[in-house]
Design a protein around this motif. Sequence first.
Motif, PDB file in Angstrom:
ATOM      1  N   PRO A   1      24.129  11.276   4.701  1.00  0.00           N
ATOM      2  CA  PRO A   1      23.432  11.766   3.503  1.00  0.00           C
ATOM      3  C   PRO A   1      24.030  13.047   2.935  1.00  0.00           C
ATOM      4  CG  PRO A   1      22.090  12.100   5.464  1.00  0.00           C
ATOM      5  CD  PRO A   1      23.244  11.261   5.883  1.00  0.00           C
ATOM      6  N   THR A   2      24.483  13.979   3.815  1.00  0.00           N
ATOM      7  CA  THR A   2      25.073  15.203   3.287  1.00  0.00           C
ATOM      8  C   THR A   2      26.411  14.915   2.603  1.00  0.00           C
ATOM      9  OG1 THR A   2      26.023  15.632   5.487  1.00  0.00           O
ATOM     10  CG2 THR A   2      23.937  16.721   4.946  1.00  0.00           C
ATOM     11  N   GLY A   3      27.189  13.988   3.168  1.00  0.00           N
ATOM     12  CA  GLY A   3      28.441  13.616   2.524  1.00  0.00           C
ATOM     13  C   GLY A   3      28.210  12.951   1.182  1.00  0.00           C
ATOM     14  N   TRP A   4      27.230  12.059   1.126  1.00  0.00           N
ATOM     15  CA  TRP A   4      26.916  11.396  -0.145  1.00  0.00           C
ATOM     16  C   TRP A   4      26.434  12.410  -1.168  1.00  0.00           C
ATOM     17  CZ3 TRP A   4      22.493  11.071  -3.078  1.00  0.00           C
ATOM     18  CH2 TRP A   4      22.507  10.129  -4.104  1.00  0.00           C
ATOM     19  N   LEU A   5      25.575  13.340  -0.732  1.00  0.00           N
ATOM     20  CA  LEU A   5      25.061  14.361  -1.652  1.00  0.00           C
ATOM     21  C   LEU A   5      26.183  15.256  -2.161  1.00  0.00           C
ATOM     22  CD1 LEU A   5      22.654  15.833  -2.944  1.00  0.00           C
ATOM     23  CD2 LEU A   5      22.451  17.177  -0.835  1.00  0.00           C
ATOM     24  N   GLY A   6      27.082  15.661  -1.257  1.00  0.00           N
ATOM     25  CA  GLY A   6      28.173  16.518  -1.677  1.00  0.00           C
ATOM     26  C   GLY A   6      29.111  15.843  -2.661  1.00  0.00           C
ATOM     27  N   LEU A   7      29.464  14.581  -2.400  1.00  0.00           N
ATOM     28  CA  LEU A   7      30.351  13.864  -3.313  1.00  0.00           C
ATOM     29  C   LEU A   7      29.678  13.595  -4.649  1.00  0.00           C
ATOM     30  CD1 LEU A   7      32.000  11.328  -0.833  1.00  0.00           C
ATOM     31  CD2 LEU A   7      33.018  13.377  -1.825  1.00  0.00           C
ATOM     32  N   TRP A   8      28.384  13.246  -4.598  1.00  0.00           N
ATOM     33  CA  TRP A   8      27.659  13.014  -5.850  1.00  0.00           C
ATOM     34  C   TRP A   8      27.626  14.276  -6.704  1.00  0.00           C
ATOM     35  CZ3 TRP A   8      23.120  15.441  -7.455  1.00  0.00           C
ATOM     36  CH2 TRP A   8      22.564  14.939  -8.634  1.00  0.00           C
ATOM     37  N   ALA A   9      27.339  15.423  -6.055  1.00  0.00           N
ATOM     38  CA  ALA A   9      27.293  16.683  -6.791  1.00  0.00           C
ATOM     39  C   ALA A   9      28.672  17.061  -7.318  1.00  0.00           C
ATOM     40  CB  ALA A   9      26.746  17.788  -5.888  1.00  0.00           C
ATOM     41  N   LEU A  10      29.726  16.770  -6.539  1.00  0.00           N
ATOM     42  CA  LEU A  10      31.084  17.109  -6.959  1.00  0.00           C
ATOM     43  C   LEU A  10      31.488  16.359  -8.220  1.00  0.00           C
ATOM     44  CD1 LEU A  10      33.849  18.414  -6.449  1.00  0.00           C
ATOM     45  CD2 LEU A  10      34.381  16.491  -4.952  1.00  0.00           C
ATOM     46  N   PHE A  11      31.187  15.061  -8.259  1.00  0.00           N
ATOM     47  CA  PHE A  11      31.639  14.260  -9.391  1.00  0.00           C
ATOM     48  C   PHE A  11      30.686  14.304 -10.581  1.00  0.00           C
ATOM     49  CE2 PHE A  11      33.909  12.150  -5.867  1.00  0.00           C
ATOM     50  CZ  PHE A  11      35.193  12.253  -6.373  1.00  0.00           C
ATOM     51  N   SER A  12      29.464  14.810 -10.369  1.00  0.00           N
ATOM     52  CA  SER A  12      28.518  14.857 -11.480  1.00  0.00           C
ATOM     53  C   SER A  12      28.388  16.237 -12.093  1.00  0.00           C
ATOM     54  CB  SER A  12      27.131  14.395 -11.013  1.00  0.00           C
ATOM     55  OG  SER A  12      26.626  15.248  -9.997  1.00  0.00           O
ATOM     56  N   ALA A  13      28.809  17.300 -11.342  1.00  0.00           N
ATOM     57  CA  ALA A  13      28.677  18.658 -11.860  1.00  0.00           C
ATOM     58  C   ALA A  13      29.719  18.914 -12.929  1.00  0.00           C
ATOM     59  CB  ALA A  13      28.832  19.673 -10.722  1.00  0.00           C
ATOM     60  N   ASP A  14      29.295  19.548 -14.018  1.00  0.00           N
ATOM     61  CA  ASP A  14      30.235  19.847 -15.113  1.00  0.00           C
ATOM     62  C   ASP A  14      29.996  21.223 -15.719  1.00  0.00           C
ATOM     63  OD1 ASP A  14      27.823  19.400 -16.273  1.00  0.00           O
ATOM     64  OD2 ASP A  14      28.497  17.821 -17.658  1.00  0.00           O
ATOM     65  N   ASP A  15      29.177  22.057 -15.045  1.00  0.00           N
ATOM     66  CA  ASP A  15      28.889  23.361 -15.640  1.00  0.00           C
ATOM     67  C   ASP A  15      29.878  24.439 -15.236  1.00  0.00           C
ATOM     68  OD1 ASP A  15      28.228  23.634 -13.027  1.00  0.00           O
ATOM     69  OD2 ASP A  15      26.095  24.116 -13.341  1.00  0.00           O
ATOM     70  N   GLY A  16      30.721  24.141 -14.184  1.00  0.00           N
ATOM     71  CA  GLY A  16      31.770  25.078 -13.804  1.00  0.00           C
ATOM     72  C   GLY A  16      31.302  26.347 -13.129  1.00  0.00           C
ATOM     73  N   ARG A  17      30.081  26.426 -12.691  1.00  0.00           N
ATOM     74  CA  ARG A  17      29.600  27.640 -12.038  1.00  0.00           C
ATOM     75  C   ARG A  17      30.153  27.743 -10.619  1.00  0.00           C
ATOM     76  NH1 ARG A  17      23.260  27.164 -12.921  1.00  0.00           N
ATOM     77  NH2 ARG A  17      23.821  25.057 -12.222  1.00  0.00           N
ATOM     78  N   SER A  18      30.629  28.943 -10.282  1.00  0.00           N
ATOM     79  CA  SER A  18      31.234  29.116  -8.967  1.00  0.00           C
ATOM     80  C   SER A  18      30.213  28.966  -7.858  1.00  0.00           C
ATOM     81  CB  SER A  18      31.909  30.494  -8.873  1.00  0.00           C
ATOM     82  OG  SER A  18      30.948  31.522  -9.055  1.00  0.00           O
ATOM     83  N   GLY A  19      28.965  29.408  -8.091  1.00  0.00           N
ATOM     84  CA  GLY A  19      27.942  29.265  -7.066  1.00  0.00           C
ATOM     85  C   GLY A  19      27.698  27.826  -6.712  1.00  0.00           C
ATOM     86  N   GLY A  20      27.640  26.960  -7.731  1.00  0.00           N
ATOM     87  CA  GLY A  20      27.455  25.537  -7.469  1.00  0.00           C
ATOM     88  C   GLY A  20      28.621  24.953  -6.719  1.00  0.00           C
ATOM     89  N   GLY A  21      29.838  25.378  -7.040  1.00  0.00           N
ATOM     90  CA  GLY A  21      31.005  24.872  -6.329  1.00  0.00           C
ATOM     91  C   GLY A  21      31.006  25.274  -4.871  1.00  0.00           C
ATOM     92  N   ARG A  22      30.607  26.507  -4.567  1.00  0.00           N
ATOM     93  CA  ARG A  22      30.557  26.948  -3.177  1.00  0.00           C
ATOM     94  C   ARG A  22      29.501  26.166  -2.401  1.00  0.00           C
ATOM     95  NH1 ARG A  22      31.517  32.075  -5.595  1.00  0.00           N
ATOM     96  NH2 ARG A  22      29.281  32.526  -5.684  1.00  0.00           N
ATOM     97  N   ALA A  23      28.355  25.906  -3.051  1.00  0.00           N
ATOM     98  CA  ALA A  23      27.311  25.134  -2.378  1.00  0.00           C
ATOM     99  C   ALA A  23      27.801  23.726  -2.064  1.00  0.00           C
ATOM    100  CB  ALA A  23      26.057  25.078  -3.254  1.00  0.00           C
ATOM    101  N   ILE A  24      28.504  23.118  -3.028  1.00  0.00           N
ATOM    102  CA  ILE A  24      29.041  21.777  -2.800  1.00  0.00           C
ATOM    103  C   ILE A  24      30.044  21.794  -1.652  1.00  0.00           C
ATOM    104  CG2 ILE A  24      30.446  19.932  -3.817  1.00  0.00           C
ATOM    105  CD1 ILE A  24      29.202  20.673  -6.519  1.00  0.00           C
ATOM    106  N   GLY A  25      30.892  22.820  -1.617  1.00  0.00           N
ATOM    107  CA  GLY A  25      31.868  22.926  -0.540  1.00  0.00           C
ATOM    108  C   GLY A  25      31.210  23.053   0.830  1.00  0.00           C
ATOM    109  N   LEU A  26      30.144  23.840   0.902  1.00  0.00           N
ATOM    110  CA  LEU A  26      29.440  24.003   2.172  1.00  0.00           C
ATOM    111  C   LEU A  26      28.793  22.707   2.620  1.00  0.00           C
ATOM    112  CD1 LEU A  26      27.792  27.517   1.646  1.00  0.00           C
ATOM    113  CD2 LEU A  26      29.699  26.945   3.153  1.00  0.00           C
TER     114      LEU A  26
END
Length: 251
Positions: A38-63
């Motif tokens: 589930p964490t892998g699916w959530l991370g990949l979903w967030a990676l490919f759906s995020a488009d706002d470019g915020r660094s905080g969101g990117g760090r959360a996805i990476g974690l």
Amino acid sequence: MTGETEMTELFGALLSRHRVNTGARWRNAMWALLLAVPTGWLGLWALFSADDGRSGGGRAIGLVIGLSLGALFVAVTQAWRAVRGGPGEYFEVHERGLVHGSRRGVRGWEWSQVVSITIPGTPRTHGLARRLGNDYRCRVALDGGTRLHIDGHTSGASGLGRAVLAHSPHARRLQGDEWQDRAGGWFLAGAVVFLAVGVSMVSYLVSHADEDAQNVSEGVTMAVGLGLPVCAVGAITCIVLYIRHRMYRPR
């Protein structure tokens, strides 16, 4: 390969028997996989759906993706150990040798065939280590290149390790950290590299924090989110290993 019933004749009377808890390994693999999927699916979903470019969101996805990869690693290693050993894996200490039974059959070695015994001098005692069987680790190297691994999932693991030591006084006694003596100053060099990479990542984010924030891709922010913790842990680890090497090396 020799049948189990013949071991007493070959190696003398049975002194102790130590079964391996393969079921615990399978349970560890299952809960780690349940966390990884589930964490892998959530991370990949967030990676490919995020488009706002915020660094905080990117760090959360990476974690999140890093957590998934760590759990997947645990699942794979625990499942591999369970499959390799089989449901009835065990060790036996005999008067004249050591016997190991696993999925691949029953094998025995005389005590004179033990080449080295590796037991870390600083055991891991936290809860996760005990659950994964890493609270006790012993590697027995034998003639011919065979290596037996004894961990905390083996009943009476520490007693088994002491028995091997007692019956093999000729074998090399290792702690698994001998490579640190060869590394020496390379620990400091590694710490400097990790710190330099981490500082460059922070500098990049700071320089793009205002007017150029929209130009920073989500992939870059995710890479920074993964890279900063890795650099921090790597630098701290290198420094601790260097200090430990300096404190405990032979004078």
